[in-house]
Every structure is written in structure tokens, then in C-alpha cells.
Design an enzyme around this catalytic site. Structure first.
Site, PDB file in Angstrom:
ATOM      1  N   VAL A  25      -2.239 -54.103 -41.885  1.00 36.49           N
ATOM      2  CA  VAL A  25      -2.996 -53.624 -43.042  1.00 36.49           C
ATOM      3  C   VAL A  25      -3.887 -54.508 -43.586  1.00 36.49           C
ATOM      4  O   VAL A  25      -5.080 -54.041 -43.889  1.00 36.49           O
ATOM      5  CB  VAL A  25      -1.929 -53.217 -44.408  1.00 36.49           C
ATOM      6  CG1 VAL A  25      -2.623 -52.608 -45.443  1.00 36.49           C
ATOM      7  CG2 VAL A  25      -0.834 -52.078 -43.741  1.00 36.49           C
ATOM      8  N   ASP A  47      -2.930 -66.149 -45.912  1.00 35.18           N
ATOM      9  CA  ASP A  47      -1.855 -65.790 -45.238  1.00 35.18           C
ATOM     10  C   ASP A  47      -0.960 -67.228 -45.393  1.00 35.18           C
ATOM     11  O   ASP A  47      -1.368 -68.262 -45.072  1.00 35.18           O
ATOM     12  CB  ASP A  47      -1.781 -65.288 -43.825  1.00 35.18           C
ATOM     13  CG  ASP A  47      -0.598 -64.481 -43.608  1.00 35.18           C
ATOM     14  OD1 ASP A  47      -0.724 -63.248 -43.207  1.00 35.18           O
ATOM     15  OD2 ASP A  47       0.568 -65.084 -43.442  1.00 35.18           O
ATOM     16  N   GLU A  67      -2.213 -47.443 -48.876  1.00 34.78           N
ATOM     17  CA  GLU A  67      -2.974 -47.060 -47.564  1.00 34.78           C
ATOM     18  C   GLU A  67      -2.355 -46.048 -46.975  1.00 34.78           C
ATOM     19  O   GLU A  67      -1.251 -45.817 -46.874  1.00 34.78           O
ATOM     20  CB  GLU A  67      -2.862 -48.254 -46.765  1.00 34.78           C
ATOM     21  CG  GLU A  67      -1.690 -49.348 -46.588  1.00 34.78           C
ATOM     22  CD  GLU A  67      -0.766 -48.646 -45.524  1.00 34.78           C
ATOM     23  OE1 GLU A  67      -1.381 -47.932 -44.523  1.00 34.78           O
ATOM     24  OE2 GLU A  67       0.612 -49.041 -45.397  1.00 34.78           O
ATOM     25  N   ASN A  96       4.397 -39.838 -46.707  1.00 34.25           N
ATOM     26  CA  ASN A  96       5.208 -40.197 -45.594  1.00 34.25           C
ATOM     27  C   ASN A  96       6.585 -39.637 -45.386  1.00 34.25           C
ATOM     28  O   ASN A  96       6.894 -39.278 -44.385  1.00 34.25           O
ATOM     29  CB  ASN A  96       5.405 -41.908 -45.513  1.00 34.25           C
ATOM     30  CG  ASN A  96       4.336 -42.576 -45.101  1.00 34.25           C
ATOM     31  OD1 ASN A  96       3.363 -42.150 -44.772  1.00 34.25           O
ATOM     32  ND2 ASN A  96       4.368 -43.958 -44.908  1.00 34.25           N
ATOM     33  N   LEU A 128       4.676 -32.062 -35.768  1.00 31.26           N
ATOM     34  CA  LEU A 128       5.586 -31.010 -35.377  1.00 31.26           C
ATOM     35  C   LEU A 128       5.901 -31.332 -34.025  1.00 31.26           C
ATOM     36  O   LEU A 128       6.421 -30.369 -33.158  1.00 31.26           O
ATOM     37  CB  LEU A 128       5.231 -29.769 -35.683  1.00 31.26           C
ATOM     38  CG  LEU A 128       4.782 -29.005 -36.972  1.00 31.26           C
ATOM     39  CD1 LEU A 128       4.322 -27.753 -37.068  1.00 31.26           C
ATOM     40  CD2 LEU A 128       6.161 -29.272 -37.764  1.00 31.26           C
ATOM     41  N   CYS A 141       6.982 -48.154 -40.940  1.00 28.36           N
ATOM     42  CA  CYS A 141       6.580 -47.218 -42.317  1.00 28.36           C
ATOM     43  C   CYS A 141       7.492 -46.147 -42.336  1.00 28.36           C
ATOM     44  O   CYS A 141       8.352 -46.240 -43.614  1.00 28.36           O
ATOM     45  CB  CYS A 141       5.218 -46.850 -42.262  1.00 28.36           C
ATOM     46  SG  CYS A 141       3.964 -48.112 -42.313  1.00 28.36           S
ATOM     47  N   ARG A 143       8.763 -52.435 -33.676  1.00 23.95           N
ATOM     48  CA  ARG A 143       9.628 -52.354 -34.671  1.00 23.95           C
ATOM     49  C   ARG A 143      10.231 -50.940 -35.086  1.00 23.95           C
ATOM     50  O   ARG A 143       9.460 -50.099 -35.170  1.00 23.95           O
ATOM     51  CB  ARG A 143       8.873 -52.877 -35.987  1.00 23.95           C
ATOM     52  CG  ARG A 143       8.556 -54.498 -35.945  1.00 23.95           C
ATOM     53  CD  ARG A 143       7.734 -54.977 -37.201  1.00 23.95           C
ATOM     54  NE  ARG A 143       6.502 -54.188 -37.497  1.00 23.95           N
ATOM     55  CZ  ARG A 143       5.796 -54.307 -38.435  1.00 23.95           C
ATOM     56  NH1 ARG A 143       6.132 -55.274 -39.379  1.00 23.95           N
ATOM     57  NH2 ARG A 143       4.470 -53.769 -38.518  1.00 23.95           N
TER      58      ARG A 143
HETATM   59  C1  UDX Z   1       2.622 -43.804 -40.866  1.00 17.51           C
HETATM   60  C2  UDX Z   1       1.456 -43.133 -41.781  1.00 17.51           C
HETATM   61  O1  UDX Z   1       1.017 -41.847 -40.582  1.00 17.51           O
HETATM   62  C3  UDX Z   1       0.337 -43.735 -42.478  1.00 17.51           C
HETATM   63  O2  UDX Z   1      -0.312 -42.703 -42.964  1.00 17.51           O
HETATM   64  C4  UDX Z   1       1.195 -44.755 -43.165  1.00 17.51           C
HETATM   65  O3  UDX Z   1       0.400 -45.243 -43.757  1.00 17.51           O
HETATM   66  C5  UDX Z   1       1.848 -45.713 -42.431  1.00 17.51           C
HETATM   67  O4  UDX Z   1       2.873 -44.802 -41.544  1.00 17.51           O
HETATM   68  P1  UDX Z   1       2.459 -45.010 -38.480  1.00 17.51           P
HETATM   69  O5  UDX Z   1       3.764 -45.675 -39.023  1.00 17.51           O
HETATM   70  O6  UDX Z   1       1.481 -45.885 -37.760  1.00 17.51           O
HETATM   71  O7  UDX Z   1       1.657 -44.483 -39.767  1.00 17.51           O
HETATM   72  O8  UDX Z   1       2.855 -43.901 -37.383  1.00 17.51           O
HETATM   73  P2  UDX Z   1       2.503 -42.275 -37.319  1.00 17.51           P
HETATM   74  O9  UDX Z   1       1.464 -42.147 -36.589  1.00 17.51           O
HETATM   75  O10 UDX Z   1       2.472 -41.730 -38.564  1.00 17.51           O
HETATM   76  O11 UDX Z   1       3.919 -41.830 -36.515  1.00 17.51           O
HETATM   77  C6  UDX Z   1       5.306 -42.376 -36.886  1.00 17.51           C
HETATM   78  C7  UDX Z   1       6.108 -41.859 -36.061  1.00 17.51           C
HETATM   79  O12 UDX Z   1       6.558 -40.557 -35.931  1.00 17.51           O
HETATM   80  C8  UDX Z   1       6.068 -42.456 -34.452  1.00 17.51           C
HETATM   81  O13 UDX Z   1       7.536 -42.878 -34.039  1.00 17.51           O
HETATM   82  C9  UDX Z   1       5.992 -41.074 -33.873  1.00 17.51           C
HETATM   83  O14 UDX Z   1       6.073 -41.201 -32.516  1.00 17.51           O
HETATM   84  C10 UDX Z   1       6.624 -40.123 -34.559  1.00 17.51           C
HETATM   85  N1  UDX Z   1       6.288 -38.896 -34.522  1.00 17.51           N
HETATM   86  C11 UDX Z   1       4.833 -38.633 -35.045  1.00 17.51           C
HETATM   87  C12 UDX Z   1       6.733 -37.625 -33.807  1.00 17.51           C
HETATM   88  O15 UDX Z   1       7.960 -37.852 -33.461  1.00 17.51           O
HETATM   89  N2  UDX Z   1       6.500 -36.453 -34.005  1.00 17.51           N
HETATM   90  C13 UDX Z   1       5.146 -35.837 -34.418  1.00 17.51           C
HETATM   91  O16 UDX Z   1       4.765 -35.062 -34.288  1.00 17.51           O
HETATM   92  C14 UDX Z   1       4.343 -37.061 -35.061  1.00 17.51           C
END
Ligand code: UDX
Length: 458
Positions: free
Chosen positions: A11, A30, A152, A227, A269, A279, A346
Site C-alpha cells: 500500500v 520504513d 485504500e 470489504n 460471485l 485484507c 498470506r
Molecule cells: C481486497 C479489496 O478488493 C481491496 O479493495 C482492498 O483494499 C484490499 O482487499 P485483495 O485482498 O487484493 O483486495 O483481493 P481481492 O481481489 O479483493 O480478492 C480477495 C479474495 O477473494 C481472493 O482470495 C480471491 O481469490 C477471492 N475471490 C474474489 C473469490 O473467491 N471469488 C470472487 O468472486 C472474487
């Protein structure tokens, strides 16, 4: 404007790089001096699409620099972005000790007024505590601090694009001066005036970016609420997939049609192994915990979390049903990162699957386009390969755990000729059912028809 970014994780680096690209002078700091040395040597410590290009061009333009002297970075800047980690504690509460340390550092080092921008994901009311802490730790009553919450919404893998072309920018403030300063910081992005490394000058025409000015408490809630809602959507799709399997429906047909309703929307979905990463799981827990502390029972989120944890069990049930005995069998694990286009493992469902297979005595061979070195550090018992077909060679089953395009595009005819058994258990729904049937594969996925051995013509 002179900006400081404290915390050089993904970030912080994306924020620093993009704001430098947008024309500000950014100094990043950092506590990890090795990381600062790496950045100063021109290396990018994390894999994030386009980040190296933006950092390189910002550096060449003299717009970004790195130091482990946080005091100097703080003194030289008008506005300070706090981008430090807020990992979950055992009880699900966010650990805010890094924020507290940074508050102490800013308060003791600042010699002039500062705009302190909280970008780390934090529970509601942290901003107000941060302001209190800054004032309490400050020894110089002439130095004033204004606190802003600027959550963010950066997805790993598309974080640079998300920063430069956001759906919305949220700024939680206590006064109009802070709002005006934030508008100034984000002006190049609001006006879409920067050289875009993602689209090489041909950015798709998008609607105006809304900058939403809210209270600090609302801004903090927006992040967790967004989220958690997305996590809820994924768990909904996953329970739906279980139902489709029992009823004999196809989850993709159902979610595609649902998604065409603009009130629902088609994203998030995708049924499968569930969500991971740093996150969603922690934000969900922190949100449930926060609600609990003020007497609100966010039961639906607890259900979403429970459903998500069960995805791994559901996947391994499929593996057990297909392979019967796992001990000693060679399996190819495709994917280690928590999702495609990142090296982040992670809270990765893929890694959890790998660990449980290792515990059961399977001979696990794994590959991932980016995450192998991170996985090696935590799971040395696995045999790692660079090439996907080497991973599949002699395997009795291929287990797809991450939605990389590399796995979507596997030549299954070729793979089938290398594998000991034509068996795929697809945790991300990447394969075409018809194609797998034609190629005479046993094929298991979530919420779709299961192609069992006895049903295929051998
Ligand atoms: C997320 C949020 O989207 C972002 O806005 C926030 O600031 C940080 O957290 P991120 O953790 O990078 O981002 O991942 P994201 O793309 O949102 O996917 C999260 C998890 O959901 C992944 O493990 C992904 O595989 C899973 N996922 C996503 C599903 O299982 N099905 C889906 O339809 C979409």
C-alpha cells in the site's frame, strides 16, 4: 506538495509511486532498513504489476526518494501518509501498535504543522484516537496536527491501476482545510492528468472520479463495510455452489444471470476455494469485533467467515473422494498465491490445502508463476517446479488452487499425456467442462457437474 509515506509495504509503495507519478515530491520511509537499502538500489521488494515501472520513472524524474531516517522524512513533508501494517490479534481485533509508534514518531519529530493521513486499514474511531495520541505525544505546542482518514481500495495485482483510476476517493476529515489539502493532493488523479504506465497513454474513458468528503468515523467504516460486503458476496456464491451441486444446476449459469441485474453486479460471485489474502479475512474479523464492542451482533458476517473456512474442507473432501487414499500419492498443486497476479501467500487457501496434503503424507509437487519462493519458506516439504507441465508429470491428480491465467490456458491434452491419471480437482472453476469431458478427464469443481470415472467413456 512534499509528501511522506511511512511504511513501504504494497500500500505504501503504490501510494508513494502513484503520487510521485502524479507530480508530488514523495519521500518514503520504513523501519526496515534492509528494505530501504533495496529500494535505494533500484529493487522492488514486492511483486505488484506496473509498480517497478512507476517507481523507476518517478525515481528518474527525481520525484521519489527513500530513507530510514523517519524524522528527516517527517520534517521535510507537509502531509504524511501512514501505511503501516495492522495485523489481526488472536481475538480478531486489529493490532494498532505500529500506528501508535508512528504517531509518537510524528509527534516528537515534527517541527511544523502536519496533515496526518491514515491509509492503513483500521477500525472505526482509530482516527480520533490517532489525533489524541499525536497531541499527547507532542512536546511542541506550536506544532498542530490535522488527521484524515483516506482508506485504500487497492486490490493486490491491480493496485497501481486502482490507485490511478479509482472508482472513488474517500477522505474523512474534521475541517474544510484538510478536505482542501486532500483535494489538492489528489487533483492530478481527479483530473486524470498523469502519464499512465498501465495504459501507455491510452486510458479508457471513464466517468469523473468522485471525491467523497465524510467524517473520519464514516471513512473508516466505508473500508471495512466494503470489504466485508464483498466477502459476504463470495460466501453467498460458495453456498450457492454447494446447493447447485446437490440440485444438479450450474453455479456459473446462475451467477452470470444474477450478475446482469445491476443491483447485484457480476463481480465477486466466483465460487471456489474462497477468499484469502491479508485484507478480507482480517477485515471481516476486525469488523465483527468492532460491531461486538458496541453491542451490535453482525451475525451474517460470522456466517460468511464460517462458510469461507469450510471451503478448504469441501475441497479436500473432493480430493479424498477422487483419490481415496492420499498418503504417498503424487499430486500436482497448481497455485500457491491467495489469488492470481500476486506473489502474496498470506492466508492463502492454496497454501492451506498444500499444508493439509503434506500432513496427510501426500507427495506434493507445486507451482505458481510468482509465489514459489514465498511458499518455500513456509512449506519446505513440497517439491517446487517452475514449469506447470513438469509439475503435472506423473501426478495422480491436478489440484487447481489459484486463478492464474497460466492455469486457465493449460493444454490439457498435453497434460493428460504426462499425468499418471487424468484427474483434475478445480478449486477455482477455470476449466471448460465440455473440453474436460472430450479429453476423458475425471473432473471435479464447485457447483457444476462432476465428471466421475464411471460416467466417462474409457
Ligand atoms: C481486497 C479489496 O478488493 C481491496 O479493495 C482492498 O483494499 C484490499 O482487499 P485483495 O485482498 O487484493 O483486495 O483481493 P481481492 O481481489 O479483493 O480478492 C480477495 C479474495 O477473494 C481472493 O482470495 C480471491 O481469490 C477471492 N475471490 C474474489 C473469490 O473467491 N471469488 C470472487 O468472486 C472474487
Amino acid at each position: 506538495m512534499d509528501l511522506c509515506v511511512i511504511g513501504c509495504g504494497y500500500v505504501g509503495l503504490v501510494t508513494g509511486a502513484c503520487l510521485a507519478e502524479a507530480g508530488h515530491d514523495v519521500i518514503c520511509t520504513d523501519v526496515d532498513s534492509a528494505r530501504i537499502a533495496q529500494l535505494n538500489a533500484g529493487q522492488v521488494p514486492i511483486y505488484e504489476h506496473h509498480l517497478d515501472d512507476v517507481l523507476k520513472s518517478a525515481r528518474a524524474a527525481g520525484k521519489i526518494s527513500y530513507t530510514d531516517d523517519a524524522g528527516d522524512a517527517i520534517r521535510r513533508s507537509e502531509a504524511i501518509f501512514i501505511c503501516v501494517g495492522t495485523p489481526p490479534k488472536e481475538n480478531g481485533q486489529a493490532d494498532l501498535s505500529a500506528i501508535d509508534n508512528v504517531a509518537r514518531q510524528i509527534a516528537t519529530e515534527a517541527l511544523s504543522p502536519k496533515l496526518v493521513i491514515e491509509k492503513s486499514t483500521v477500525p472505526a474511531r482509530t482516527g480520533l484516537e490517532l489525533r489524541r495520541a499525536l497531541n499527547a505525544y507532542s512536546r511542541n505546542s506550536a506544532v498542530t496536527f490535522r488527521v484524515v482518514s483516506n482508506p485504500e481500495f487497492l486490490r493486490e495485482g491491480t493496485a497501481v491501476e486502482d490507485f490511478l483510476h479509482p472508482d472513488r476517493i474517500v477522505v474523512g476529515v474534521e475541517d474544510e482545510t484538510s478536505a482542501a489539502q486532500m483535494r489538492e493532493i489528489y487533483r492530478p488523479i481527479l483530473e486524470q492528468k498523469f502519464s499512465c504506465p498501465v495504459h501507455n497513454g491510452a486510458c479508457p474513458a471513464t466517468a469523473d472520479v468522485p471525491l467523497l468528503v465524510t467524517t473520519i468515523n464514516s471513512a473508516e467504516l466505508i473500508k471495512h463495510a466494503s470489504n466485508s460486503f464483498l466477502a459476504l458476496k463470495i460466501s453467498y456464491a460458495n453456498v450457492l455452489a454447494d446447493l447447485c451441486e446437490k440440485i444438479g444446476a450450474d453455479v456459473n449459469e446462475v451467477t452470470n444471470a444474477m450478475g446482469l441485474d445491476p443491483r447485484i453486479g457480476g463481480q465477486f460471485l466466483q465460487a471456489g476455494l474462497g477468499f484469502g489474502g491479508f485484507c478480507f479475512p482480517k477485515d471481516l474479523q476486525a469488523f465483527v469485533h468492532l460491531a461486538g464492542t458496541v453491542g451490535v451482533d453482525f451475525d451474517i458476517l460470522k456466517a460468511a467467515e464460517r462458510v469461507n473456512k469450510q471451503r478448504i474442507d469441501r475441497f479436500l473432501e473432493k480430493v479424498h473422494q477422487a483419490l481415496w487414499v492420499i498418503k504417498g500419492k503424487r499430486v500436482a498443486l497448481l497455485g500457491l498465491a491467495f489469488k492470481a497476479n500476486t506473489d502474496d501467500t498470506r492466508f492463502s487457501p492454496a497454501l492451506e490445502v498444500a499444508q493439509r496434503l503434506v500432513n496427510e503424507g501426500a507427495d506434493v509437487h507445486a507451482t505458481d508463476p510468482e509465489a514459489v519462493s514465498r511458499a518455500k519458506a513456509v512449506l519446505p516439504q513440497v517439491t517446487y517446479h517452475e514449469d506447470v507441465y513438469d509439475t503435472l508429470r506423473d501426478a495422480e491428480a491436478a489440484l487447481i488452487c489459484t486463478d492464474w491465467d497460466e492455469f486457465r490456458n493449460i493444454d490439457w491434452q498435453k497434460a493428460g499425456s504426462l499425468m499418471a491419471r487424468r484427474l483434475v480437482i478445480d478449486g477455482r472453476g477455470l476449466c471448460d467442462l465440455q473440453r474436460m469431458r472430450e479429453l476423458d478427464f475425471e473432473y471435479f469443481s464447485f457447483g457444476r457437474e462432476q465428471l466421475r470415472a464411471h460416467a466417462t467413456a474409457r
